[in-house]
Design a protein around this motif. Structure first.
Motif, PDB file in Angstrom:
ATOM      1  N   LEU A   1       0.839  -1.206   0.000  1.00 32.86           N
ATOM      2  CA  LEU A   1       0.000   0.000   0.000  1.00 32.86           C
ATOM      3  C   LEU A   1       0.867   1.247   0.000  1.00 32.86           C
ATOM      4  CD1 LEU A   1      -2.667  -0.659   2.797  1.00 32.86           C
ATOM      5  CD2 LEU A   1      -3.185  -0.252   0.391  1.00 32.86           C
ATOM      6  N   ASP A   2       0.314   2.362  -0.507  1.00 33.93           N
ATOM      7  CA  ASP A   2       1.012   3.644  -0.443  1.00 33.93           C
ATOM      8  C   ASP A   2       0.807   4.224   0.954  1.00 33.93           C
ATOM      9  OD1 ASP A   2       2.167   6.062  -0.860  1.00 33.93           O
ATOM     10  OD2 ASP A   2       0.521   6.884  -2.067  1.00 33.93           O
ATOM     11  N   THR A   3       1.523   3.645   1.932  1.00 36.23           N
ATOM     12  CA  THR A   3       1.399   4.076   3.331  1.00 36.23           C
ATOM     13  C   THR A   3       2.738   3.867   4.020  1.00 36.23           C
ATOM     14  OG1 THR A   3       0.024   3.878   5.322  1.00 36.23           O
ATOM     15  CG2 THR A   3       0.629   1.821   4.240  1.00 36.23           C
ATOM     16  N   SER A   4       2.820   4.262   5.292  1.00 39.79           N
ATOM     17  CA  SER A   4       4.067   4.054   6.031  1.00 39.79           C
ATOM     18  C   SER A   4       3.756   3.755   7.485  1.00 39.79           C
ATOM     19  CB  SER A   4       4.934   5.321   5.947  1.00 39.79           C
ATOM     20  OG  SER A   4       4.267   6.370   6.614  1.00 39.79           O
TER      21      SER A   4
ATOM     22  N   ARG B   1      -6.094   2.286   1.247  1.00 39.24           N
ATOM     23  CA  ARG B   1      -5.246   2.645   2.403  1.00 39.24           C
ATOM     24  C   ARG B   1      -6.019   3.378   3.501  1.00 39.24           C
ATOM     25  NH1 ARG B   1      -1.304   7.744   0.802  1.00 39.24           N
ATOM     26  NH2 ARG B   1      -2.968   9.232   0.368  1.00 39.24           N
ATOM     27  N   ASN B   2      -7.164   3.968   3.126  1.00 40.75           N
ATOM     28  CA  ASN B   2      -7.973   4.674   4.132  1.00 40.75           C
ATOM     29  C   ASN B   2      -8.541   3.736   5.191  1.00 40.75           C
ATOM     30  OD1 ASN B   2      -8.035   7.462   3.101  1.00 40.75           O
ATOM     31  ND2 ASN B   2      -8.949   6.463   1.311  1.00 40.75           N
ATOM     32  N   THR B   3      -8.722   2.488   4.846  1.00 40.18           N
ATOM     33  CA  THR B   3      -9.335   1.548   5.794  1.00 40.18           C
ATOM     34  C   THR B   3      -8.451   0.321   6.089  1.00 40.18           C
ATOM     35  OG1 THR B   3     -10.495   0.531   3.937  1.00 40.18           O
ATOM     36  CG2 THR B   3     -11.734   2.138   5.248  1.00 40.18           C
TER      37      THR B   3
ATOM     38  N   GLY C   1      -5.218  -3.246  16.443  1.00 40.08           N
ATOM     39  CA  GLY C   1      -5.974  -2.352  15.579  1.00 40.08           C
ATOM     40  C   GLY C   1      -7.399  -2.227  16.073  1.00 40.08           C
ATOM     41  N   ASN C   2      -8.280  -1.822  15.163  1.00 39.58           N
ATOM     42  CA  ASN C   2      -9.695  -1.660  15.521  1.00 39.58           C
ATOM     43  C   ASN C   2     -10.416  -2.980  15.241  1.00 39.58           C
ATOM     44  OD1 ASN C   2     -12.431  -1.108  15.581  1.00 39.58           O
ATOM     45  ND2 ASN C   2     -12.276   0.828  14.470  1.00 39.58           N
ATOM     46  N   THR C   3     -10.845  -3.659  16.292  1.00 40.56           N
ATOM     47  CA  THR C   3     -11.537  -4.947  16.118  1.00 40.56           C
ATOM     48  C   THR C   3     -13.037  -4.794  16.399  1.00 40.56           C
ATOM     49  OG1 THR C   3     -11.092  -5.656  18.391  1.00 40.56           O
ATOM     50  CG2 THR C   3      -9.466  -6.276  16.726  1.00 40.56           C
TER      51      THR C   3
ATOM     52  N   PRO D   1     -12.149   2.421  26.583  1.00 39.53           N
ATOM     53  CA  PRO D   1     -12.811   2.932  25.381  1.00 39.53           C
ATOM     54  C   PRO D   1     -12.699   1.958  24.227  1.00 39.53           C
ATOM     55  CG  PRO D   1     -10.613   3.897  25.569  1.00 39.53           C
ATOM     56  CD  PRO D   1     -10.760   2.911  26.710  1.00 39.53           C
ATOM     57  N   HIS D   2     -13.599   2.081  23.261  1.00 37.74           N
ATOM     58  CA  HIS D   2     -13.463   1.342  22.007  1.00 37.74           C
ATOM     59  C   HIS D   2     -12.099   1.684  21.401  1.00 37.74           C
ATOM     60  CE1 HIS D   2     -13.894  -0.157  18.062  1.00 37.74           C
ATOM     61  NE2 HIS D   2     -14.241   0.979  17.491  1.00 37.74           N
ATOM     62  N   GLN D   3     -11.390   0.642  20.981  1.00 35.30           N
ATOM     63  CA  GLN D   3     -10.016   0.817  20.515  1.00 35.30           C
ATOM     64  C   GLN D   3      -9.990   1.080  19.008  1.00 35.30           C
ATOM     65  OE1 GLN D   3      -7.249   0.083  22.985  1.00 35.30           O
ATOM     66  NE2 GLN D   3      -9.021   0.438  24.309  1.00 35.30           N
ATOM     67  N   ALA D   4     -10.288   2.324  18.622  1.00 39.11           N
ATOM     68  CA  ALA D   4     -10.332   2.651  17.194  1.00 39.11           C
ATOM     69  C   ALA D   4      -9.091   3.429  16.777  1.00 39.11           C
ATOM     70  CB  ALA D   4     -11.578   3.462  16.872  1.00 39.11           C
ATOM     71  N   ASN D   5      -8.728   4.390  17.611  1.00 35.80           N
ATOM     72  CA  ASN D   5      -7.648   5.302  17.253  1.00 35.80           C
ATOM     73  C   ASN D   5      -7.185   5.929  18.567  1.00 35.80           C
ATOM     74  OD1 ASN D   5      -6.259   7.729  16.605  1.00 35.80           O
ATOM     75  ND2 ASN D   5      -7.240   7.760  14.597  1.00 35.80           N
ATOM     76  N   ILE D   6      -5.894   5.892  18.833  1.00 38.43           N
ATOM     77  CA  ILE D   6      -5.388   6.375  20.125  1.00 38.43           C
ATOM     78  C   ILE D   6      -5.737   7.855  20.341  1.00 38.43           C
ATOM     79  CG2 ILE D   6      -3.056   7.011  19.310  1.00 38.43           C
ATOM     80  CD1 ILE D   6      -3.758   5.297  22.676  1.00 38.43           C
TER      81      ILE D   6
ATOM     82  N   ILE E   1     -16.329   0.845   3.548  1.00 37.64           N
ATOM     83  CA  ILE E   1     -16.037   2.185   3.027  1.00 37.64           C
ATOM     84  C   ILE E   1     -16.186   3.158   4.201  1.00 37.64           C
ATOM     85  CG2 ILE E   1     -16.824   4.007   1.434  1.00 37.64           C
ATOM     86  CD1 ILE E   1     -18.145   1.726  -0.221  1.00 37.64           C
ATOM     87  N   MET E   2     -15.273   4.109   4.316  1.00 39.04           N
ATOM     88  CA  MET E   2     -15.377   5.021   5.465  1.00 39.04           C
ATOM     89  C   MET E   2     -14.949   6.447   5.146  1.00 39.04           C
ATOM     90  SD  MET E   2     -13.818   4.561   9.282  1.00 39.04           S
ATOM     91  CE  MET E   2     -12.136   4.870   8.788  1.00 39.04           C
ATOM     92  N   ASN E   3     -15.734   7.369   5.678  1.00 39.48           N
ATOM     93  CA  ASN E   3     -15.364   8.780   5.662  1.00 39.48           C
ATOM     94  C   ASN E   3     -14.724   9.071   7.020  1.00 39.48           C
ATOM     95  OD1 ASN E   3     -15.267  11.539   5.766  1.00 39.48           O
ATOM     96  ND2 ASN E   3     -17.371  11.862   5.073  1.00 39.48           N
ATOM     97  N   GLY E   4     -13.426   8.799   7.104  1.00 38.91           N
ATOM     98  CA  GLY E   4     -12.719   8.804   8.387  1.00 38.91           C
ATOM     99  C   GLY E   4     -12.791  10.121   9.140  1.00 38.91           C
ATOM    100  N   ARG E   5     -12.664  11.222   8.400  1.00 41.14           N
ATOM    101  CA  ARG E   5     -12.621  12.522   9.062  1.00 41.14           C
ATOM    102  C   ARG E   5     -13.933  12.820   9.801  1.00 41.14           C
ATOM    103  NH1 ARG E   5      -9.522  16.781   5.290  1.00 41.14           N
ATOM    104  NH2 ARG E   5      -8.381  14.901   4.802  1.00 41.14           N
ATOM    105  N   GLU E   6     -15.067  12.512   9.142  1.00 38.89           N
ATOM    106  CA  GLU E   6     -16.379  12.754   9.774  1.00 38.89           C
ATOM    107  C   GLU E   6     -16.559  11.873  11.006  1.00 38.89           C
ATOM    108  OE1 GLU E   6     -18.668  15.067   9.321  1.00 38.89           O
ATOM    109  OE2 GLU E   6     -17.266  15.927   7.883  1.00 38.89           O
ATOM    110  N   VAL E   7     -16.154  10.616  10.873  1.00 44.41           N
ATOM    111  CA  VAL E   7     -16.300   9.684  12.001  1.00 44.41           C
ATOM    112  C   VAL E   7     -15.422  10.137  13.168  1.00 44.41           C
ATOM    113  CG1 VAL E   7     -16.055   7.291  12.765  1.00 44.41           C
ATOM    114  CG2 VAL E   7     -16.817   7.772  10.435  1.00 44.41           C
ATOM    115  N   PHE E   8     -14.245  10.625  12.829  1.00 39.43           N
ATOM    116  CA  PHE E   8     -13.319  11.106  13.856  1.00 39.43           C
ATOM    117  C   PHE E   8     -13.945  12.228  14.692  1.00 39.43           C
ATOM    118  CE2 PHE E   8      -9.758  13.474  15.578  1.00 39.43           C
ATOM    119  CZ  PHE E   8      -8.841  12.499  15.909  1.00 39.43           C
TER     120      PHE E   8
END
Ligand code: UT7
Length: 311
Positions: free
Chosen positions: A27-30, A152-154, A265-267, A235-240, A198-205
């Motif tokens: 993936l184009d990620t790091s 890479r978004n998800t 990760g997020n389970t 808390p739900h473990q989605a994002n620190i 499919i996710m709109n990460g910014r809105e969910v954040f």
């Protein structure tokens, strides 16, 4: 009314470890991006021949053992999942047979990452009223089945796992003190499966940061307590970054929050019970502690509970 609480808890987190460095190859990620934006370092994908009901089974066996309860004593099995083995029959029905729980009713709950809290709240109602005594609540997901590994978004966010709790009657002052459940269908399309995730990460954040803090405070107040009374946050473990925002809202020190997102990760629905099991093993949760569990997810939905640990 009869108080309800957790008698025993178990989890399943085995499978194939996938590190951020593994994902960098396809993936184009790091590793740097994933770690700093989410806190995730690795996740576990269940083996091909292990489905949601299998993971649920292993977590349930551990929870029943800790609760010192035979499966034949279960009155109800609730599995919170958005990745069942089949659309029907339910994972709960598959488990009812496999565990050997002939008197148990069985149903699945679809409330995404808040599903475990929805399950606990449902279990509590049956116990409070005296209709049932022993309810098995499970959060289990094989998200690797529905994740697009080219997105890479998800692809970097999710993992597989299961957590189970035996819920039963507990002494006055112990167990669940309050719940809050909610839903805002206006944001329903922000996380969806169509046909893959499919996710709109910014809105969910944005939603998550606001809701996790608010619901945590609400359940504490509903229990007639203040944030100074809280001993530990799960808390739900989605994002620190989302988890930290909730912790700061409760003004808790860093070591008073369960954090396993770096390992799994997020389970989704299983993240809260998996984190509970780990922090119990680490000795961070003790008898008599006031614990807040809080989750959010696709729906958009949220759920929280304040509970006094112990039976
Ligand atoms: O259980 C509930 C499930 N959902 C969630 O919990 C998700 C909540 N949202 C989040 O956790 C965060 O919004 C994400 C981790 C999904 C994204 O973090 P962010 O800080 O909100 O980043 P962003 O969406 O603002 O994206 C920043 C940049 C974008 O590039 P441009 O448009 O600025 O050029 C993305 O394309 O980062 C890019 N990006 C990535 N870069 C490298 C997105 N994913 C990746 C990636 N690797 N994996």
């Amino acid at each position: 009314m009869q108080n309800a609480g957790i008698w025993g808890i178990g989890s399943f987190t085995e499978g194939r470890e996938v590190t951020n460095f593994d994902l960098e190859k396809t993936l184009d990620t790091s590793d740097e991006w994933i770690r700093t934006r989410t806190g995730i370092e690795r996740r576990v994908f269940a083996e091909d021949d292990v489905d949601t009901s299998d993971m649920s089974y292993y977590a349930a066996v551990d929870a029943l053992k800790e609760a010192e309860l035979d499966a034949s004593e279960l009155d109800l099995i609730l599995v919170a999942t958005v990745t069942p083995d089949y659309p029907f029959p339910s994972v709960s029905s598959l488990l009812q047979e496999r565990l050997g729980a002939p008197k148990a009713a069985a149903m699945d709950i679809s409330a995404a990452c808040a599903g475990f809290i929805y399950g606990l709240a449902t279990a509590e109602q049956f116990i409070k009223t005296g209709m049932y005594k022993h309810v098995l609540v499970i959060g289990a997901e094989k998200l690797s089945k529905v994740t697009d590994m080219d997105d890479r978004n998800t692809a970097v966010l999710f993992g597989d796992g299961a957590g189970a709790a035996v819920v039963g009657p507990v002494d006055e002052g112990k167990g669940f003190l309050s719940f809050e459940l909610g839903s805002d269908g206006e944001g329903a399309m922000h996380i969806r499966q169509d046909p893959q995730l499919i996710m709109n990460g910014r809105e969910v954040f944005k939603f998550a940061v606001r809701q996790m803090g608010e619901s945590s405070i609400n359940v504490v107040e509903k229990a007639g307590l203040t944030k100074d009374d809280v001993d530990f946050l799960v808390p739900h473990q989605a994002n620190i970054r989302i988890m930290e925002a909730a912790r700061e809202r409760l003004e808790l020190p860093k070591d008073k929050m369960a954090a396993t997102v770096h390992k799994y990760g997020n389970t989704s629905s299983s993240s809260i019970p998996i984190a509970m099991v780990e922090e119990l093993k680490n000795g961070k949760i003790k008898e008599g502690d006031l614990i807040v569990m809080v989750g959010f997810g696709s729906g958009l939905v949220w759920g929280a509970t304040a509970m006094r640990w112990g039976r």
